[in-house]
Design a protein around this motif. Structure first.
Motif, PDB file in Angstrom:
ATOM      1  N   ARG A   1     -17.405   3.506  40.169  1.00 20.58           N
ATOM      2  CA  ARG A   1     -17.452   4.609  41.127  1.00 20.58           C
ATOM      3  C   ARG A   1     -18.766   4.660  41.906  1.00 20.58           C
ATOM      4  NH1 ARG A   1     -16.571   8.089  37.583  1.00 20.58           N
ATOM      5  NH2 ARG A   1     -18.710   8.808  37.299  1.00 20.58           N
ATOM      6  N   GLU A   2     -19.885   4.264  41.265  1.00 21.67           N
ATOM      7  CA  GLU A   2     -21.212   4.435  41.866  1.00 21.67           C
ATOM      8  C   GLU A   2     -22.041   3.153  41.818  1.00 21.67           C
ATOM      9  OE1 GLU A   2     -23.221   8.055  40.348  1.00 21.67           O
ATOM     10  OE2 GLU A   2     -21.381   8.341  39.186  1.00 21.67           O
TER      11      GLU A   2
ATOM     12  N   VAL B   1     -15.632  10.471  31.849  1.00 22.57           N
ATOM     13  CA  VAL B   1     -16.068  10.150  33.209  1.00 22.57           C
ATOM     14  C   VAL B   1     -17.392   9.391  33.189  1.00 22.57           C
ATOM     15  CG1 VAL B   1     -16.782  11.150  35.423  1.00 22.57           C
ATOM     16  CG2 VAL B   1     -14.841  12.129  34.184  1.00 22.57           C
TER      17      VAL B   1
ATOM     18  N   GLN C   1     -15.883   3.287  34.244  1.00 21.81           N
ATOM     19  CA  GLN C   1     -15.476   4.155  35.344  1.00 21.81           C
ATOM     20  C   GLN C   1     -16.667   4.521  36.229  1.00 21.81           C
ATOM     21  OE1 GLN C   1     -12.560   7.374  34.479  1.00 21.81           O
ATOM     22  NE2 GLN C   1     -12.743   6.720  32.349  1.00 21.81           N
ATOM     23  N   ALA C   2     -17.779   4.887  35.585  1.00 19.08           N
ATOM     24  CA  ALA C   2     -18.970   5.297  36.338  1.00 19.08           C
ATOM     25  C   ALA C   2     -19.536   4.133  37.147  1.00 19.08           C
ATOM     26  CB  ALA C   2     -20.019   5.843  35.376  1.00 19.08           C
TER      27      ALA C   2
END
Length: 310
Positions: A73-74, A176, A69-70
């Motif tokens: 996202r980034e 997350v 996920q991280a």
């Protein structure tokens, strides 16, 4: 006799903290500055630190890390931060005249969708998994820089270890930011506390992953320091076997006495179908991991409980 002075980057992370807790670490003088003391993104600061403290060896384990996920996202941060800190510590070490360096890579450096065990010579032999491509690119560049420095001048032995996925004490448990096993521990714990009858798994759970206990990686690093000259220039560190995601969930449920069932969300991304490193070089070198999966999950869960309820 003076102890070997070692600079450890990432001393506040999971790998670094497990290394600093290794029973043999007292044989060395360890420098493990936190980011507040040494910003690895600042080349001049790294250069000043090395010239001031003059370590005999550097172990580079710092990095911006996270789960699927991280990374999705980034991607910019995962590429730039890891690229900057890898380049800075390796090149500043070379400029400071430090002759020995151990760089920690990642199995993300290997091509996607390769079902056989991943041998070291497969780096850059195929496209990366898109969900963590930025992180993988940064890790490959740092490992190649180490290789090039040694190629230009063999007095500088800059070697890279490529660990499989790691879990254990000092891990990140928030889904997350976390990798698979700590995320599983968090989700199963929450389900047990709430009395939930089901826990959701992304995908069908058949994708396979290799997860090694962080204490085992710490032991491999200690052995790498002690037997640096015999260590290959590029070497995987892993178990040599893997489990399905479903099996990891079930192992955690067994350890945590969760009696619910699992449901699968087939709309969610799962990453590579398999990622297993070859341990042939590691075995020839004479090291193997010792921790069993359920024992490792139990110790990790106890750490999670201690941190959560302090």
């Amino acid at each position: 006799m003076n102890k070997m002075r070692i600079l450890l980057t990432g001393g506040g992370g999971m790998v670094g903290r497990n290394l600093l807790e290794h029973p043999d670490i007292g044989e060395f003088e360890m420098l493990a500055p936190r980011s507040s003391e040494l910003d690895l993104r600042d080349y001049k600061a790294v250069e000043r630190y090395l010239n001031t403290h003059q370590p005999d060896m550097v172990i580079h384990s710092a990095g911006k890390v996270g789960g699927i996920q991280a990374n999705m996202r980034e991607p910019v941060a995962f590429l730039l931060e890891n690229l900057d800190i890898g380049r800075n510590i390796v090149w500043a070490s070379r400029q400071a005249g430090i002759k020995r360096l151990i760089n920690l890579g990642s199995s993300c450096m290997y091509p996607r969708n390769h079902n056989e065990p991943l041998r070291e010579e497969l780096v850059l032999k195929g496209e990366f998994e898109p969900t963590n491509e930025g992180y993988a690119l940064a890790k490959v560049v740092t490992a190649r820089l180490c290789e090039y420095i040694t190629r230009e001048n063999a007095d500088y032995q800059y070697k890279s270890l490529i660990p499989c996925n790691i879990y254990g004490k000092h891990d990140k448990f928030d889904p997350v930011h976390s990798h698979l096993i700590p995320a599983i521990i968090y989700k199963v714990h929450l389900a047990k506390q709430r009395g939930d009858e089901t826990v959701e798994i992304w995908g069908d759970g058949t994708a396979r992953r290799e997860f090694m206990y962080a204490g085992d990686l710490a032991d491999a690093l200690v052995q790498a320091v002690k037997r640096f000259d015999s260590m290959p220039a590029l070497m995987n560190i892993g178990l040599g076997h893997d489990c399905s995601i479903n099996e990891y969930y079930q192992a955690a449920a067994d350890v945590m006495n969760y009696s619910g069932s699992f449901v699968h969300d087939l709309s969610k991304p799962v990453g590579m179908t398999r990622k297993l490193v070859s341990v042939e070089r590691q075995q020839e070198w004479g090291w193997h991991a010792k921790q069993k999966l359920k024992t490792g999950i139990r110790e990790t869960y106890q750490f999670f409980l201690m941190e959560k309820f302090q």
